[in-house]
Design a protein around this motif. Structure first.
Motif, PDB file in Angstrom:
ATOM      1  N   THR A   1       0.819  -1.221   0.000  1.00 34.76           N
ATOM      2  CA  THR A   1       0.000   0.000   0.000  1.00 34.76           C
ATOM      3  C   THR A   1       0.852   1.269   0.000  1.00 34.76           C
ATOM      4  N   VAL A   2       0.155   2.386  -0.131  1.00 33.25           N
ATOM      5  CA  VAL A   2       0.775   3.729  -0.171  1.00 33.25           C
ATOM      6  C   VAL A   2       1.738   3.820  -1.360  1.00 33.25           C
ATOM      7  N   THR A   3       1.252   3.352  -2.510  1.00 34.30           N
ATOM      8  CA  THR A   3       2.078   3.293  -3.725  1.00 34.30           C
ATOM      9  C   THR A   3       1.846   4.538  -4.584  1.00 34.30           C
ATOM     10  N   PHE A   4       2.952   5.178  -4.962  1.00 34.70           N
ATOM     11  CA  PHE A   4       2.840   6.402  -5.766  1.00 34.70           C
ATOM     12  C   PHE A   4       3.705   6.387  -7.028  1.00 34.70           C
ATOM     13  N   SER A   5       4.465   5.278  -7.240  1.00 31.44           N
ATOM     14  CA  SER A   5       5.256   5.249  -8.476  1.00 31.44           C
ATOM     15  C   SER A   5       5.246   3.856  -9.090  1.00 31.44           C
ATOM     16  N   PRO A   6       5.383   3.781 -10.432  1.00 32.87           N
ATOM     17  CA  PRO A   6       5.351   2.478 -11.102  1.00 32.87           C
ATOM     18  C   PRO A   6       6.550   1.613 -10.754  1.00 32.87           C
ATOM     19  N   VAL A   7       7.689   2.210 -10.457  1.00 33.67           N
ATOM     20  CA  VAL A   7       8.843   1.357 -10.117  1.00 33.67           C
ATOM     21  C   VAL A   7       8.690   0.788  -8.702  1.00 33.67           C
ATOM     22  N   GLN A   8       8.033   1.519  -7.823  1.00 34.57           N
ATOM     23  CA  GLN A   8       7.698   0.926  -6.516  1.00 34.57           C
ATOM     24  C   GLN A   8       6.848  -0.334  -6.747  1.00 34.57           C
ATOM     25  N   ALA A   9       5.880  -0.216  -7.655  1.00 39.35           N
ATOM     26  CA  ALA A   9       4.986  -1.348  -7.930  1.00 39.35           C
ATOM     27  C   ALA A   9       5.746  -2.518  -8.548  1.00 39.35           C
TER      28      ALA A   9
ATOM     29  N   ALA B   1      -1.941  17.452  -8.474  1.00 33.26           N
ATOM     30  CA  ALA B   1      -1.830  17.822  -9.886  1.00 33.26           C
ATOM     31  C   ALA B   1      -1.102  16.795 -10.738  1.00 33.26           C
ATOM     32  N   HIS B   2      -1.032  15.519 -10.251  1.00 32.94           N
ATOM     33  CA  HIS B   2      -0.614  14.411 -11.107  1.00 32.94           C
ATOM     34  C   HIS B   2      -1.888  13.741 -11.616  1.00 32.94           C
ATOM     35  N   ASN B   3      -1.717  12.823 -12.578  1.00 31.20           N
ATOM     36  CA  ASN B   3      -2.865  12.033 -13.017  1.00 31.20           C
ATOM     37  C   ASN B   3      -2.722  10.633 -12.415  1.00 31.20           C
ATOM     38  N   GLY B   4      -3.486  10.383 -11.363  1.00 36.11           N
ATOM     39  CA  GLY B   4      -3.366   9.109 -10.642  1.00 36.11           C
ATOM     40  C   GLY B   4      -3.610   7.901 -11.532  1.00 36.11           C
ATOM     41  N   MET B   5      -4.518   8.049 -12.502  1.00 32.13           N
ATOM     42  CA  MET B   5      -4.836   6.884 -13.333  1.00 32.13           C
ATOM     43  C   MET B   5      -3.705   6.553 -14.303  1.00 32.13           C
ATOM     44  N   ASP B   6      -2.840   7.525 -14.616  1.00 36.43           N
ATOM     45  CA  ASP B   6      -1.641   7.215 -15.425  1.00 36.43           C
ATOM     46  C   ASP B   6      -0.780   6.192 -14.690  1.00 36.43           C
ATOM     47  N   LEU B   7      -0.688   6.340 -13.383  1.00 40.48           N
ATOM     48  CA  LEU B   7       0.088   5.379 -12.587  1.00 40.48           C
ATOM     49  C   LEU B   7      -0.505   3.974 -12.716  1.00 40.48           C
ATOM     50  N   VAL B   8      -1.821   3.884 -12.657  1.00 42.06           N
ATOM     51  CA  VAL B   8      -2.480   2.573 -12.781  1.00 42.06           C
ATOM     52  C   VAL B   8      -2.162   1.959 -14.145  1.00 42.06           C
ATOM     53  N   ARG B   9      -2.270   2.775 -15.189  1.00 44.10           N
ATOM     54  CA  ARG B   9      -2.000   2.264 -16.542  1.00 44.10           C
ATOM     55  C   ARG B   9      -0.548   1.806 -16.685  1.00 44.10           C
ATOM     56  N   GLN B  10       0.383   2.556 -16.082  1.00 38.73           N
ATOM     57  CA  GLN B  10       1.799   2.167 -16.170  1.00 38.73           C
ATOM     58  C   GLN B  10       2.050   0.851 -15.433  1.00 38.73           C
TER      59      GLN B  10
END
Ligand code: E4P
Length: 215
Positions: free
Chosen positions: A107-115, A137-146
């Motif tokens: 949890t508390v994930t904010f970057s694709p490399v963390q994932a 002011a980021h696009n949270g769903m971009d993170l999901v897609r990545q």
């Protein structure tokens, strides 16, 4: 796609479960604090009310602490998923818990490399916090897609739980992105049912029905 309720309020879990659309529960320390009840009682009640994965969060900051907490949490019920923060010590703990067959939600994930790191450690679930990214002011769903692309590229089995969901469009976008799960609070769940045209059309049908001659 699965829908989870994000709460530690047992009445909300019971009510949402009765609707037939809920597949699991996520909690966090803030939700538990809001109940004003001891964590053990809350965890027991939620596990009894939910017939699916229930994420219970650890609070330790070292791997040995997190592993010890995770083993204790896993004893509550076979459906428990141990929620672990995405820090180095947390991921060390995930690797150990995964080897013991204990499911984890990183949890508390904010970057694709963390994932990426969480998947490599054998996380069962990964929780990107989309609403909190949007608020900065980021696009949270971009993170999901990545994350989805990375996991698909390498065949990782880790399931994506779109978290910190703020409104139905987040649920729509999560579904379009192919996320496995979205977790949201009780109010957002209720909003998913609503459309003003539905109410208008039902009202029209019922009004017209009154003019149908009685036999
Ligand atoms: C999910 O697992 C988290 O509990 C939750 O979505 C956190 O989001 P929020 O505190 O930003 O609402």
């Amino acid at each position: 796609m699965k829908l989870f309720i994000d709460t530690a309020d047992v009445q909300q879990v019971k009510e949402a479960w009765s609707w037939g659309i809920i597949d699991g529960v996520t909690t966090n320390p803030s939700h538990v604090a809001k109940t004003g009840r001891p964590a053990a009682a809350v965890f027991r009640d939620i596990c009894a009310a939910a017939d699916g994965p229930v994420s219970l969060e650890t609070i330790g900051l070292t791997a040995p602490e997190i592993v010890a907490e995770g083993r204790e949490l896993a004893k509550y019920h076979r459906n428990v998923v141990v929620k672990v923060p995405i820090i180095k010590e947390g991921l060390k703990a995930v690797k150990i818990l995964a080897a013991e067959g204990i499911k984890t939600n990183v949890t508390v994930t904010f970057s694709p490399v963390q994932a990426l790191l969480a998947a490599k450690c054998g996380a069962t679930y990964i929780s990107p916090f989309v609403g909190r990214l949007d608020a900065h002011a980021h696009n949270g769903m971009d993170l999901v897609r990545q994350i989805k692309t990375i996991y698909d590229n390498y065949g990782f089995k880790t399931e994506i739980i779109v978290a910190a969901v703020r409104h139905p469009v987040h649920v729509l976008e999560a579904a379009l992105a192919g996320a496995h799960i979205a977790t949201m609070n009780f109010d957002v769940l209720q909003q998913l049912y609503l459309h003003p045209l539905t109410d208008i059309v039902i009202a029209q049908f019922l009004k017209d029905w009154k003019s149908v001659p009685k036999e």
